[in-house]
Scaffold this active site. Structure first.
Site, PDB file in Angstrom:
ATOM      1  N   TYR A  16       0.821  -1.232   0.109  1.00 24.00           N
ATOM      2  CA  TYR A  16       0.198  -0.118  -0.076  1.00 24.00           C
ATOM      3  C   TYR A  16       0.792   1.387  -0.079  1.00 24.00           C
ATOM      4  O   TYR A  16       0.721   2.138  -0.706  1.00 24.00           O
ATOM      5  CB  TYR A  16      -0.979  -0.009   1.313  1.00 24.00           C
ATOM      6  N   LYS A  53       1.201   4.110  -2.937  1.00 23.07           N
ATOM      7  CA  LYS A  53       0.711   5.583  -2.907  1.00 23.07           C
ATOM      8  C   LYS A  53       1.895   6.193  -3.147  1.00 23.07           C
ATOM      9  O   LYS A  53       1.720   7.686  -3.432  1.00 23.07           O
ATOM     10  CB  LYS A  53       0.018   5.624  -1.590  1.00 23.07           C
TER      11      LYS A  53
HETATM   12  N1  NAD Z   1     -10.125   5.986   4.335  1.00 28.85           N
HETATM   13  C1  NAD Z   1      -8.725   6.372   4.859  1.00 28.85           C
HETATM   14  O1  NAD Z   1      -8.510   6.436   5.888  1.00 28.85           O
HETATM   15  C2  NAD Z   1      -7.921   6.735   3.532  1.00 28.85           C
HETATM   16  C3  NAD Z   1      -6.690   7.309   3.826  1.00 28.85           C
HETATM   17  C4  NAD Z   1      -5.778   7.652   2.864  1.00 28.85           C
HETATM   18  C5  NAD Z   1      -6.012   7.449   1.397  1.00 28.85           C
HETATM   19  N2  NAD Z   1      -7.134   6.748   1.267  1.00 28.85           N
HETATM   20  C6  NAD Z   1      -7.562   6.360  -0.136  1.00 28.85           C
HETATM   21  O2  NAD Z   1      -8.664   6.894  -0.675  1.00 28.85           O
HETATM   22  C7  NAD Z   1      -9.271   6.145  -1.684  1.00 28.85           C
HETATM   23  C8  NAD Z   1     -10.794   5.854  -1.096  1.00 28.85           C
HETATM   24  O3  NAD Z   1     -10.735   5.370   0.266  1.00 28.85           O
HETATM   25  P1  NAD Z   1     -12.225   5.083   1.125  1.00 28.85           P
HETATM   26  O4  NAD Z   1     -11.728   5.061   2.280  1.00 28.85           O
HETATM   27  O5  NAD Z   1     -13.306   5.850   0.504  1.00 28.85           O
HETATM   28  O6  NAD Z   1     -12.347   3.450   0.648  1.00 28.85           O
HETATM   29  P2  NAD Z   1     -13.721   2.454   0.595  1.00 28.85           P
HETATM   30  O7  NAD Z   1     -13.215   1.203   0.791  1.00 28.85           O
HETATM   31  O8  NAD Z   1     -14.399   2.904   1.498  1.00 28.85           O
HETATM   32  O9  NAD Z   1     -14.049   2.755  -0.877  1.00 28.85           O
HETATM   33  C9  NAD Z   1     -13.452   2.648  -2.069  1.00 28.85           C
HETATM   34  C10 NAD Z   1     -14.429   2.522  -3.055  1.00 28.85           C
HETATM   35  O10 NAD Z   1     -13.547   2.168  -4.216  1.00 28.85           O
HETATM   36  C11 NAD Z   1     -14.164   0.975  -5.068  1.00 28.85           C
HETATM   37  N3  NAD Z   1     -13.145   0.264  -5.703  1.00 28.85           N
HETATM   38  C12 NAD Z   1     -12.093  -0.373  -5.206  1.00 28.85           C
HETATM   39  N4  NAD Z   1     -11.309  -1.238  -6.082  1.00 28.85           N
HETATM   40  C13 NAD Z   1     -11.632  -0.799  -7.174  1.00 28.85           C
HETATM   41  C14 NAD Z   1     -11.557  -1.062  -8.585  1.00 28.85           C
HETATM   42  N5  NAD Z   1     -10.354  -1.890  -8.925  1.00 28.85           N
HETATM   43  N6  NAD Z   1     -12.261  -0.538  -9.546  1.00 28.85           N
HETATM   44  C15 NAD Z   1     -13.075   0.316  -9.301  1.00 28.85           C
HETATM   45  N7  NAD Z   1     -13.737   0.713  -8.007  1.00 28.85           N
HETATM   46  C16 NAD Z   1     -12.811   0.148  -7.253  1.00 28.85           C
HETATM   47  C17 NAD Z   1     -14.860   0.247  -4.028  1.00 28.85           C
HETATM   48  O11 NAD Z   1     -15.932  -0.589  -4.764  1.00 28.85           O
HETATM   49  C18 NAD Z   1     -15.484   1.354  -3.007  1.00 28.85           C
HETATM   50  O12 NAD Z   1     -16.672   2.024  -3.752  1.00 28.85           O
HETATM   51  C19 NAD Z   1      -8.463   5.029  -1.620  1.00 28.85           C
HETATM   52  O13 NAD Z   1      -7.612   5.191  -2.737  1.00 28.85           O
HETATM   53  C20 NAD Z   1      -7.792   4.786  -0.465  1.00 28.85           C
HETATM   54  O14 NAD Z   1      -6.438   4.407  -0.507  1.00 28.85           O
HETATM   55  C21 NAD Z   1      -8.117   6.507   2.145  1.00 28.85           C
END
Ligand code: NAD
Length: 252
Positions: free
Chosen positions: A156, A160
């Site tokens: 991960y 990133k």
């Molecule tokens: N939540 C956190 O704390 C956090 C922190 C830093 C970065 N992020 C990043 O933010 C982004 C969103 O995270 P989140 O927390 O909303 O995640 P989440 O898991 O709640 O939602 C992710 C969404 O992406 C979709 N998805 C996953 N793989 C996919 C694919 N191969 N093709 C199309 N859609 C796909 C899922 O179906 C889901 O709707 C991610 O890139 C994550 O790495 C999240």
């Protein structure tokens, strides 16, 4: 902030940060193209955009699949004739394990979605934006894990960190063509992803909160607002940045 009838595209838009971003773009006056591999929740998210009075197109898409990513952008262009803003947000956390125990399957799956999948989307968006008057703005969803290391998340973190560097490379390539490319590096944000990691255990949640000098997790709205700002004319001289939205985590 955004002129009415501008078009924004968001991947991973069915839930979490992506859903909040799609709705924030709609509130700012944009029509929205939503992509996600979860078709039921993706259609529901598009309906939420329509209820805000904007047009919405949902395209079921696995961003790891080059053909599906191409089809997403083909449909977006066919429906709206342009893409002014894009947020490449789809991502997964994968399995947690120290580097020596990280399986090749886990490593490839995370890189395949978070980095390679984002690259596939970015490439399509640049091809569309460079041909249209006015250029465009792209925000890639990285993470604080792209700026500092976290134990148990080697793939991960690598994915990133790759997103941050891909962002910088594309930003300088397209700066003169009026396409801005930035990344956002969220700290822990309350979403289903964090719930899967903490299993909603209060002790684990507090440990996550305590990573941030603000001693709390962030909200999806706090990230979505930063995306909309980065895509707006108010951020017109900002490109190639990796903006931490993290309650001070990386400032420690
Ligand atoms: N939540 C956190 O704390 C956090 C922190 C830093 C970065 N992020 C990043 O933010 C982004 C969103 O995270 P989140 O927390 O909303 O995640 P989440 O898991 O709640 O939602 C992710 C969404 O992406 C979709 N998805 C996953 N793989 C996919 C694919 N191969 N093709 C199309 N859609 C796909 C899922 O179906 C889901 O709707 C991610 O890139 C994550 O790495 C999240």
């Amino acid at each position: 902030m955004h002129a009415n009838d501008q078009v924004a595209l968001v991947t991973g838009a069915a839930t979490g940060i992506g859903l909040a971003t799609a709705l924030a773009f709609a509130r700012a006056g944009c029509h929205v193209v939503l992509a996600d591999r979860d078709a039921d929740r993706g259609e529901d998210a598009a309906e939420q955009v329509r209820r805000l009075g904007r047009r919405a197109l949902f395209v079921a898409t696995d961003v790891a699949d080059p053909g599906q990513v191409e089809e997403l952008h083909r449909q977006a262009f066919a429906a709206f004739g342009r893409i002014d803003a894009a947020c490449n947000n789809a991502g997964i956390e994968g399995e947690m394990a120290p580097t020596a125990d990280c399986t090749l399957e886990n490593f490839d799956r995370i890189i395949g979605i978070n980095l390679r999948g984002l690259f596939l989307c970015l490439r399509e968006q640049l091809r569309i934006m460079e041909k249209q008057p006015g250029g465009g703005a792209i925000v890639n969803m990285a993470s604080v894990a792209g700026l500092v290391g976290f134990a148990g998340l080697p793939a991960y973190c690598a994915s990133k960190g790759g997103v941050v560097q891909l962002t910088r490379a594309a930003a300088i390539e397209y700066a003169e063509r009026n396409i801005r490319v930035n990344a956002i590096c969220p700290g822990a944000i309350r979403t289903e992803m964090i719930d899967r990691i903490t299993r909603r255990d209060p002790v684990s949640e507090q440990q996550f909160a305590a990573l941030h000098p603000m001693n709390r997790m962030g909200t999806v709205a706090e990230v979505a607002d930063a995306v909309v700002w980065l895509c707006s004319p108010q951020a017109g001289f900002v490109t190639g940045q990796a903006l931490a939205v993290d309650g001070g985590l990386v400032a420690r």
